[in-house]
Design a protein around this motif. Structure first.
Motif, short mmCIF file in Angstrom:
data_model
loop_
_atom_site.label_atom_id
_atom_site.label_comp_id
_atom_site.label_asym_id
_atom_site.label_seq_id
_atom_site.Cartn_x
_atom_site.Cartn_y
_atom_site.Cartn_z
N VAL A 1 -49.03 31.51 -14.72
CA VAL A 1 -47.81 32.23 -14.38
C VAL A 1 -46.59 31.48 -14.93
N ALA A 2 -46.59 30.16 -14.79
CA ALA A 2 -45.46 29.36 -15.29
C ALA A 2 -45.32 29.51 -16.80
N ASP A 3 -46.43 29.47 -17.53
CA ASP A 3 -46.37 29.62 -18.98
C ASP A 3 -45.90 31.04 -19.37
N TRP A 4 -46.39 32.03 -18.64
CA TRP A 4 -45.97 33.41 -18.92
C TRP A 4 -44.48 33.59 -18.66
N ASN A 5 -43.97 32.97 -17.59
CA ASN A 5 -42.54 33.04 -17.30
C ASN A 5 -41.73 32.40 -18.42
N THR A 6 -42.24 31.32 -19.00
CA THR A 6 -41.57 30.68 -20.13
C THR A 6 -41.50 31.64 -21.32
N VAL A 7 -42.60 32.33 -21.58
CA VAL A 7 -42.64 33.31 -22.67
C VAL A 7 -41.63 34.42 -22.41
#
Length: 123
Positions: A59-65
């Protein structure tokens, strides 16, 4: 190609309004076809890729994207486009999260988006 023909007519300085309309109609037809092909492609891509993303991207990586994507977009285009192409359950979730602000923003941005679409795709 219609775009090249249109540029040539304008560059020549001729007043061939009928020719311009004919070429513009050809270009609009090509753009409609491109839009439809891209819509189908993106729909298929989402169907295949999103399950992989859900399985392997945090989720954290997706939020960064998502933050990176938002920096590159124009809200006046992106928000009405999301409304147009989101599935009903996705749109319901957005409305739940954003509340009445989303409705106000869409009401303000939708007319310009529709005008731009009508200019490009006819209508």
């Amino acid at each position: 190609m219609a775009a090249d023909d249109l540029v040539a007519v304008f560059a020549s300085g001729s007043s061939g309004a009928g020719r311009v309309r004919t070429i513009a109609a050809q270009l609009a037809a090509a753009l409609v076809q491109l839009r439809d092909v891209l819509d189908e492609h993106i729909e298929e891509e989402e169907r295949l890729i999103f399950p992989v993303i859900r399985s392997y991207v945090s989720v954290a990586d997706w939020n960064t994207v998502e933050r990176a994507v938002c920096r590159g977009g124009a809200l006046r285009f992106e928000l009405p486009r999301i409304e147009q192409y989101a599935r009903p359950e996705e749109l319901a979730e957005l409305r739940r999260i954003a509340g009445p602000v989303l409705r106000l923003m869409l009401a303000a941005l939708r007319p310009g988006f529709r005008r731009r679409e009508a200019i490009v795709f006819g209508g």
